[in-house]
Scaffold this active site. Structure first.
Site, mmCIF file in Angstrom:
data_model
loop_
_atom_site.group_PDB
_atom_site.id
_atom_site.type_symbol
_atom_site.label_atom_id
_atom_site.label_comp_id
_atom_site.label_asym_id
_atom_site.label_seq_id
_atom_site.Cartn_x
_atom_site.Cartn_y
_atom_site.Cartn_z
ATOM 1 N N GLU A 91 -14.986 107.410 61.884
ATOM 2 C CA GLU A 91 -14.537 106.830 60.617
ATOM 3 C C GLU A 91 -14.388 107.932 59.573
ATOM 4 O OE1 GLU A 91 -16.972 103.783 58.826
ATOM 5 O OE2 GLU A 91 -15.506 103.439 57.256
ATOM 6 N N GLU A 132 -17.795 97.624 53.045
ATOM 7 C CA GLU A 132 -18.937 98.382 52.520
ATOM 8 C C GLU A 132 -19.655 97.653 51.381
ATOM 9 O OE1 GLU A 132 -20.219 100.457 54.197
ATOM 10 O OE2 GLU A 132 -18.633 101.250 55.479
ATOM 11 N N GLU A 169 -21.595 102.739 62.105
ATOM 12 C CA GLU A 169 -21.750 101.435 62.745
ATOM 13 C C GLU A 169 -20.903 101.231 64.000
ATOM 14 O OE1 GLU A 169 -20.233 101.964 59.680
ATOM 15 O OE2 GLU A 169 -18.502 100.645 59.444
ATOM 16 N N ASN A 170 -20.576 102.273 64.772
ATOM 17 C CA ASN A 170 -19.754 102.107 65.977
ATOM 18 C C ASN A 170 -20.224 100.913 66.804
ATOM 19 O OD1 ASN A 170 -18.773 104.874 65.402
ATOM 20 N ND2 ASN A 170 -20.868 105.384 65.987
ATOM 21 N N HIS A 186 -23.086 95.555 59.804
ATOM 22 C CA HIS A 186 -21.653 95.839 59.952
ATOM 23 C C HIS A 186 -21.080 95.193 61.218
ATOM 24 C CE1 HIS A 186 -20.142 98.370 56.798
ATOM 25 N NE2 HIS A 186 -20.935 99.399 57.012
ATOM 26 N N HIS A 234 -28.239 97.955 57.411
ATOM 27 C CA HIS A 234 -26.847 98.090 56.973
ATOM 28 C C HIS A 234 -25.913 98.262 58.175
ATOM 29 C CE1 HIS A 234 -23.665 99.459 54.115
ATOM 30 N NE2 HIS A 234 -23.265 100.150 55.173
ATOM 31 N N GLU A 235 -26.233 99.215 59.036
ATOM 32 C CA GLU A 235 -25.338 99.476 60.168
ATOM 33 C C GLU A 235 -25.317 98.277 61.117
ATOM 34 O OE1 GLU A 235 -23.544 101.887 59.512
ATOM 35 O OE2 GLU A 235 -24.865 102.903 58.099
ATOM 36 N N GLY A 273 -25.102 109.246 56.398
ATOM 37 C CA GLY A 273 -26.343 108.606 56.835
ATOM 38 C C GLY A 273 -26.291 108.073 58.253
ATOM 39 N N ALA A 274 -25.268 107.274 58.536
ATOM 40 C CA ALA A 274 -25.198 106.626 59.836
ATOM 41 C C ALA A 274 -23.825 105.999 60.002
ATOM 42 C CB ALA A 274 -26.260 105.542 59.933
HETATM 43 N N1 B3K Z 1 -19.104 103.435 57.605
HETATM 44 C C1 B3K Z 1 -19.880 104.645 57.593
HETATM 45 C C2 B3K Z 1 -19.374 105.665 56.626
HETATM 46 C C3 B3K Z 1 -18.327 106.565 57.132
HETATM 47 C C4 B3K Z 1 -18.088 107.666 56.138
HETATM 48 C C5 B3K Z 1 -16.974 108.545 56.504
HETATM 49 N N2 B3K Z 1 -16.809 109.629 55.564
HETATM 50 C C6 B3K Z 1 -21.315 104.354 57.323
HETATM 51 C C7 B3K Z 1 -21.596 103.130 56.554
HETATM 52 O O1 B3K Z 1 -21.201 102.953 55.436
HETATM 53 O O2 B3K Z 1 -22.217 102.270 57.091
HETATM 54 ZN ZN ZN Z 2 -21.440 100.817 55.591
#
Ligand code: B3K
Ligand code: ZN
Length: 887
Positions: free
Chosen positions: A134, A333, A277-278, A314, A310-311, A274-275
């Site tokens: 992402e 987000e 969410e794949n 998602h 959070h992840e 931070g992390a």
């Molecule tokens: N969706 C990712 C963030 C990706 C950032 C790319 N520069 C983490 C999150 O917001 O959960």
């Molecule tokens: Zn997020």
């Protein structure tokens, strides 16, 4: 060996991408079968795409596939080599002519994860290979329609050396594995859910799983696995527990169940944020997974809980329903931050969580909204989308979602969420679709509310009230306005949900609320809808003069000026039934006092602290009724950044001097009370529950005041440092000691280093404590620390903890009048940009606020921005921030 510098160079003016230009792609990829052959030094990617043309597309439209930083080995369509005259390969994409309605496209490319320092796409972190896709990293792995509205079915086969990479992971379910000649092996994964490429992930490395199980509400058993490097297995319990609580919470609060048989988390040392969410395979910065009481602070524990949640959340808000294009980023987000905030509020003390979130919003988002990068929650244009993972999209976006919740109520909000999933599961949609679901599920009209997505800037609200004792009425006038932001000179009034009450001056209780024209009272707290630029609310049958308590719980993200004097603020601080607003009144009181002190100092007057302020502070300090965690929040003075936000021109030195003066004054007047509270809040042994965390917060707050006062305080800090059993206490003491130039500071830092130099996450704390130290020689020390063997400019956590902490967390040293802080950080940005543009752009972001400072500093800051802009081959990331800053 020559370093391959991994960046997209900027030639002339980079392209601006606009929301209004959205068009669906001419071709979409329906399925992708990916084969990734990882070898030392190069990785060969073979991808087979089922491509479908959009009915009605221009019949000459070519197939355009995004792709960069890779070498094409071959391209075949329907099994045949494509002749070179039929396709072109540029720096950012491949274009193929004459592709029919349906085609099978086979592409083989070569990539180099080992030299990928941008940490986007497939890269190497320590001994493992991992991905970050992402927003646009997948195009660095293979050619693809790399946009979120292309949702495809993925099958992934990974091949690698079995000795160095025994674990091979991707999204979905494992469907096969086996050995190969030469000590190699393979594994195949199939993801049954369609997804955009940004949710693709792959991991290959020498990892060990920590495992658990979760039984869903409908009775399915899910395998939970957290993969870490050997030796870290004992630091995963909190992350695992947080995961299980998140899964349960989402079932209970939103009726959302996990949908695969396996859920994996991998902890990685080098990670840009931070992390991530794949689908089914979250990849985390180690910082937000690993924790033991002796290595992680209470704050770390809370962050881990929140980010794991959070992840996980998602999976529904982001993955099952995703974004049509990146302008809709807040759709996933903002919503997911709101969900993690609510989860944490349910797990911990709700009002303290709210206070922390509002502090964070004010620290990061308000300045953004007032600066050159200001943008709406749904931006209209960008040069580099990575620059728009901002506090506005995330935190203000979460406030926007919270306002739906406030306006529609918990039940109405849930109905809207249910309809949103019912309508859009499996789709890529827009913020407008979310708003429509909320409206339709509730029969509500939210036309005006939509402006929150369109308008940048923080609304300024002025409130004034008048009590008419004879008529027994209270008239409340609310005025709202929003200052112009780049590209938006004129602003319209917004719909502001205002949760409020009237607190009787005599009774000290909330009064019944009845508006003129209503025939009954409506409780003692209600949510009024403020819609006009100026609006008057008249309350009738008001028995006594009230003090208004407005925007309770921070019910709208505005800057409020209720024109309240010290007396009213002290009254609310003591008697408001809303805990958030009790805290808010204390902050407003302290801010008012500090701003007065800064002005006094600037005019050459002595800075004075009224006894009434000391008395108000003492009341909270000694209030045995209030929870320690709340008292710790209420006794923490507004940050230097917060005070600066309230000034037209930020007086960096004045703010620092006033705040330090006030801290010492309070400590001097209340030394005995602070010491008694410090003693009474002791937590024996290792306890991690909410009550223990709250006590430690209050105790360490007292320590901070005492250590800044005199030698007794410093000795207390040293004693705490020597005897600390948990990292929270150790770090709190070390912060006090390293602020001072006393030899005890260096002793403690050396002891800490000696003990923890082999633990990278703990070393991050050691770096940032020194980078944020108040002592005058901090810059010289930061420069020296760059040579420490634990420091590496290639590791984003290290850059953030040393350089980022200095630039964004130490205003008085970064803004040193001689410009030395500016020069140093600009040098680092220039050095970092060719390696990792995303991290470089983040580090650079404090420069964007240059117009807020005095003329001399403005000139110094601007000169550095221009020097950065003149750097050859600047990335789009830094170019966008720098050019918009001086535009
Ligand atoms: N969706 C990712 C963030 C990706 C950032 C790319 N520069 C983490 C999150 O917001 O959960
Ligand atoms: Zn997020």
């Amino acid at each position: 060996m020559m370093e391959r510098l991994d960046q997209t160079p900027v030639h002339s003016a980079p392209q601006v991408i606009r929301r209004e230009d959205y068009t669906p792609p001419d071709f979409r990829v329906d399925r992708i079968d990916l084969h990734v052959d990882i070898r030392e030094g190069e990785t060969i990617v073979t991808s087979t795409l089922s491509v479908i043309g959009r009915p009605g597309r221009d019949k000459y439209a070519p197939l355009v596939l995004d792709g960069q930083n890779q070498e094409l080995i071959y391209l075949k369509i329907d099994g045949e080599d494509v002749p070179p005259c039929k396709y072109t390969v540029g720096e950012e994409r491949m274009t193929v002519e004459e592709v029919g309605d349906r085609a099978t496209v086979e592409i083989r490319t070569r990539i180099h994860p080992e030299t990928n320092t941008a940490l986007e796409g497939l890269y190497r972190s320590g001994s493992m290979y991992c991905t970050q896709c992402e927003p646009e990293g997948f195009r660095r792995i293979t050619y693809f329609v790399d946009r979120p509205d292309n949702m495809a079915l993925f099958t992934t086969t990974i091949e690698a050396d079995k000795g160095s990479c025994p674990v091979l992971l991707s999204n979905g379910n494992p469907v096969g594995a086996g050995d190969l000649p030469g000590g190699r092996h393979w594994a195949k994964w199939e993801d049954p859910f369609r997804k955009p490429a940004y949710l693709f992930a792959l991991v290959a490395g020498n990892l060990v799983p920590v495992t658990d199980k979760f039984v869903t509400a409908s009775g399915r058993t899910v395998d939970l696995r957290i993969y870490v490097e050997q030796g870290n297995e004992d630091k995963c319990a909190h992350a695992m527990d947080s995961l299980k609580r998140s899964m349960r919470w989402d079932e209970e609060v939103f009726g959302l169940e996990y949908d695969l048989d396996i859920f994996m988390i991998v902890a990685v040392g080098d990670f840009n944020m931070g992390a991530m969410e794949n689908k089914g395979l979250n990849i985390f910065n180690v910082k937000y997974v690993l924790a033991k009481p002796d290595t992680a602070t209470d704050t770390d524990y809370q962050l881990i809980e929140g980010i794991i949640a959070h992840e996980y959340f998602h999976n529904w808000t982001g993955n099952r329903v995703t974004c049509r294009d990146w302008f809709q980023l807040s759709l996933k987000e903002g919503l997911t931050v709101f969900r993690d905030q609510e989860f944490s509020a349910d797990m911990n003390a709700r009002s303290v969580k709210r206070i922390q979130d509002v502090r964070a919003l004010r620290a990061a988002q308000f300045p953004e909204d007032a600066g050159p990068m200001a943008h709406p929650v749904r931006p209209d244009s960008y040069i580099e989308i990575n620059n728009f993972y901002t506090a506005t999209v995330y935190e203000k976006g979460a406030e926007v979602v919270r306002m739906y919740h406030t306006l529609l109520g918990a039940e109405g909000f849930r109905k809207g969420m249910d309809l949103y999933f019912q309508r859009h599961d499996g789709d890529a949609v827009t913020c407008e679709d979310f708003c429509l679901a909320m409206e339709d599920a509730n029969g509500a009209d939210l036309s005006q509310f939509r402006r929150w997505y369109e308008q940048a800037g923080t609304p300024q609200v002025k409130a004034s009230g008048h009590y008419d004792a004879d008529a027994r009425t209270y008239t409340l006038t609310i005025e709202q306005s929003t200052a112009p932001t780049p590209g938006q000179p004129d602003k319209q009034p917004l719909l502001l949900p205002m949760a409020m009450g009237l607190v009787g001056k005599r009774s000290k209780a909330d009064l019944p609320l009845q508006l003129d024209g209503e025939n009954a009272t409506h409780g003692t707290e209600r949510v009024l809808r403020v819609t006009a630029a100026r609006q008057v609310f008249t309350f009738v049958d008001v028995d006594e003069e009230p003090v208004p308590s407005l925007f309770r719980g921070f019910s709208a993200p505005v800057k409020l000026d209720a024109g309240q004097g010290e007396e009213d603020l002290a009254f609310l601080m003591a008697h408001d039934s809303d805990e958030f607003n009790r805290w808010e009144a204390g902050q407003a009181l302290a801010r008012k006092l500090l701003l007065g002190m800064v002005a006094d100092r600037a005019d050459g007057r002595a800075m004075a602290v009224p006894d009434s302020f000391v008395a108000a502070f003492r009341r909270v300090l000694t209030d045995g009724e209030a929870a320690p965690a709340f008292r710790a929040q209420a006794l923490a003075l507004p940050s230097e950044g917060d005070i600066g936000e309230a000034m037209r021109t930020i007086d960096v030195d004045g703010i620092h001097a006033a705040r330090e003066h006030l801290r010492r004054h309070l400590a001097g007047k209340l030394k005995a009370e602070l010491r008694a509270t410090y003693d009474s809040m002791a937590v024996p042994g290792v306890q991690l529950d909410g009550a223990a965390i709250g006590k430690r917060a209050l105790r360490n707050l007292c320590l901070g005041y005492l250590a800044g006062l005199d030698a007794d305080g410093l000795a207390l800090a040293e004693a705490q440092f020597d005897s600390a059993e948990v990292m929270t206490d150790s770090v709190a003491a070390l912060v006090c000691l390293s602020d001072s130039t006393d030899a005890a500071g260096d002793r403690a830092l050396a002891t800490f280093h000696q003990r923890w130099r082999h633990d990278p996450l703990v070393m991050d704390k050691w770096f940032s404590i020194q980078a944020m130290a108040k002592r005058p020689d901090t810059l010289a020390r930061v420069k020296a620390l760059m040579g420490d063997p634990s420091f590496s400019v290639k590791n984003p956590n290290k850059v953030r903890s040393l350089l980022g902490a200095f630039a964004a967390g130490n205003p008085v040293r970064f803004h040193a009048a001689d410009g030395s802080g500016y020069r140093f950080i600009a040098d680092q940005v220039i050095a970092l940009d060719p390696m990792n543009p995303q991290v470089a752009a983040r580090l650079f972001s404090p420069f964007a606020r240059w117009r807020r400072f005095d003329e001399a500093r403005q000139a110094l800051l601007k000169a550095e921005i221009e020097r950065v802009l003149a750097t050859p081959k600047l990335s789009k990331d830094v170019y966008e921030v720098a050019s918009k800053s001086v535009a």
